[in-house]
Design an enzyme around this catalytic site. Sequence first.
Site, PDB file in Angstrom:
ATOM      1  N   GLU A  25     117.397  40.853  63.225  1.00 42.41           N
ATOM      2  CA  GLU A  25     117.572  40.194  61.611  1.00 42.41           C
ATOM      3  C   GLU A  25     116.665  40.746  60.931  1.00 42.41           C
ATOM      4  O   GLU A  25     115.475  41.559  62.117  1.00 42.41           O
ATOM      5  CB  GLU A  25     116.982  38.126  62.236  1.00 42.41           C
ATOM      6  N   TYR A  26     117.075  41.395  59.579  1.00 33.15           N
ATOM      7  CA  TYR A  26     116.334  42.065  59.383  1.00 33.15           C
ATOM      8  C   TYR A  26     116.300  41.091  57.664  1.00 33.15           C
ATOM      9  O   TYR A  26     117.300  40.250  57.496  1.00 33.15           O
ATOM     10  CB  TYR A  26     117.097  43.335  58.723  1.00 33.15           C
ATOM     11  N   PHE A  27     115.485  41.851  56.641  1.00 26.96           N
ATOM     12  CA  PHE A  27     115.158  41.330  55.572  1.00 26.96           C
ATOM     13  C   PHE A  27     115.443  42.536  54.327  1.00 26.96           C
ATOM     14  O   PHE A  27     115.378  43.386  54.942  1.00 26.96           O
ATOM     15  CB  PHE A  27     113.646  40.280  55.112  1.00 26.96           C
ATOM     16  N   LYS A  30     112.532  45.455  48.879  1.00 25.10           N
ATOM     17  CA  LYS A  30     112.147  45.169  47.949  1.00 25.10           C
ATOM     18  C   LYS A  30     112.731  46.465  46.809  1.00 25.10           C
ATOM     19  O   LYS A  30     112.551  46.555  45.227  1.00 25.10           O
ATOM     20  CB  LYS A  30     110.806  44.594  47.415  1.00 25.10           C
ATOM     21  N   GLY A 116     118.297  26.363  52.962  1.00 22.47           N
ATOM     22  CA  GLY A 116     117.125  27.737  51.791  1.00 22.47           C
ATOM     23  C   GLY A 116     116.171  26.856  51.994  1.00 22.47           C
ATOM     24  O   GLY A 116     115.292  26.098  51.371  1.00 22.47           O
ATOM     25  N   TYR A 157     115.689  23.693  65.121  1.00 26.76           N
ATOM     26  CA  TYR A 157     113.693  23.536  64.707  1.00 26.76           C
ATOM     27  C   TYR A 157     112.812  23.105  65.787  1.00 26.76           C
ATOM     28  O   TYR A 157     113.354  21.868  65.507  1.00 26.76           O
ATOM     29  CB  TYR A 157     113.628  23.166  63.146  1.00 26.76           C
ATOM     30  N   LYS A 186     125.275  19.058  62.059  1.00 30.49           N
ATOM     31  CA  LYS A 186     125.847  21.021  61.387  1.00 30.49           C
ATOM     32  C   LYS A 186     127.128  21.577  62.139  1.00 30.49           C
ATOM     33  O   LYS A 186     127.768  21.121  61.886  1.00 30.49           O
ATOM     34  CB  LYS A 186     124.260  21.064  60.802  1.00 30.49           C
ATOM     35  N   GLN A 197     114.551  28.717  64.791  1.00 23.94           N
ATOM     36  CA  GLN A 197     112.769  28.872  64.235  1.00 23.94           C
ATOM     37  C   GLN A 197     111.955  29.572  64.694  1.00 23.94           C
ATOM     38  O   GLN A 197     112.186  29.623  66.288  1.00 23.94           O
ATOM     39  CB  GLN A 197     112.316  27.784  63.532  1.00 23.94           C
TER      40      GLN A 197
END
Length: 607
Positions: A25-27, A30, A116, A157, A186, A197
Amino acid sequence: PRQANMPKIGDRIKELNGKPFYSFEYFPPKTPAGVANLYERVERMGKLEPLFVDITWGAGGSTTDLTLELSSNFQQQFCLETQMHLTCTNIEKDSVTAALKTAKENGIRNILCLRGDPPHGQEKWEVTEGGFANAVDLVKYIRQTHGDTFGIAVAGYPEGHIDHFKDLPEITPEAYKKDLQYLKDKVDAGADCIITQLFYDMDIYEQWVKDCREIGINVPIIPGIMPINTYAGFFRMTGFCKTKVPQHIKDSLEAIKDNDEAVKKYGVEVVSEMCKRLIAGGAPGLHMYTLNLEKSVLEILTNLGMLKDSSERRQLPWRPRISSKPEDVRPIFWANRPRSYMSRTAAWDDFPNGRWGDSRSPAYGELSDYHLTELHSVDEADRKSAYGIELAGAATINELFAKFINGEIKRLPWCAHLEEETQVIKTPLAAVCGNGFLTINSQPAINGVSSDHAIYGWGGPGGLVYQKGYAEFFCSPAHLAALKSVLPAHMQYSAVNSKGQFETSAKSKVVAVTWGVFPDQEIKQPTVVDQDSFMVWKDEAFALWLKQWKSLYEEGSASAKLIQEVHDTYHLVTVVDNNFVTGEGELLRVFDLASAKIGKTGSVASG
């Protein structure tokens, strides 16, 4: 449609029959420089064959456009199965519809649905007018509007969602049950898998998985793994998420908190042990929260022995498109710039398959600034620090190429890193560059190596793979003349200058340089040297001298003039050694003979 037959993550997990996988996973960064660095990192890490990668959606929908752009490029240009995050925060139904349309158009078949976090500066999460109240609504909407088109993942979670115990030390039993039931809602709404998480207390995680199964949640549960990179960062993140940290981890980190290297080393050890227990306990795979870093992730996967199988998962020497249209052969020239190749061939109705026919004249997309600058958008300061020094003459250019091969500078306009297979010949290759043959692409000769070899392997187990020695380089006319005079009969060359004047000793327009022999299959030949493609590639290769290098200097300066002269007078040359049995030594010796013939010189005109 193009995506019709492409598997979703849930399907891919089933196909593995219990063999553990990893995903990254990446984000969204900026800054533009951060984005450029992430692209290079993802391209490197993609070679480890993760089952999928994903990219987060910023708090409050703050990175919507960049998330869509990164997701599309990971899928289309890096050929990585990509899962896009989609949140309910600050987003109306129309925006979700548009995001799903973009995802579908770019072949993205996997979505992670999240409620979110609140936008920055807002403490409480609120429903956007005309939007979605929660992830259940979002999952239902995607299933209602798109049926089975998308694979849908949701978040789980193990310690309960923080909203249930924001002002309490831990979640109450009633709230824990409510949170589990919400997770089931869900899944019942249409989710195919769960990604958790971060957590560090294994006992809590294992009990939570058991509780999930007991209430009828039967989809795959993928544990989310966060490496420990720094003391402050770890406690900031676990504090923010109210994640329980076992006392022994707290004590160990406290003792070494002022030693960054020791923290990282301990973090790798403790997370590796966690992952071993997870895999032994039946976790289908590991979803690595990379934080856009790679070192700790690679060390953890190495400790688990999971990287050694990556060559088995490599279908071809290069990463094929994720498409229902088969593609199993490519020209070698774009080996270090695959994103450009993907972009320039995106409009093809069919991709070369089986053999690259002599009659084919590929209609590549027009070369544009996008391919030369934006696509590989590297910060100017980054380029300057790598190769933007004042140039005293051709010898300085030769030296910079040699430094790149030796790992002393981190990029050149044609390549951002040295491929692993080139590492084995880097010392003699650096000498070749120092002598004025400026290599930008090469492969060593390979004679019948096992298809699961860690570096050269591809195509799955049980096969044998072969390569002809290959070198591609720029050199002066004098260097080319010297090389031609010593080239043995079993080696072929092709050469072209920036004006398009072409010469070759090859009798065929297409020559296979990589092939493999596998059980129950025809011989595969996935990489070729192709004359038509070479003439297309040369425009891109020569243009990079000016766009990426000359542009660093003031117009009219000695360095700018030198780069222009190299562009105008040098040749781009390929040499193929058809004798793959004797290894790469002979091809390297030919360069030595040519260098001896010409002698070293610092002048461009003579070489």
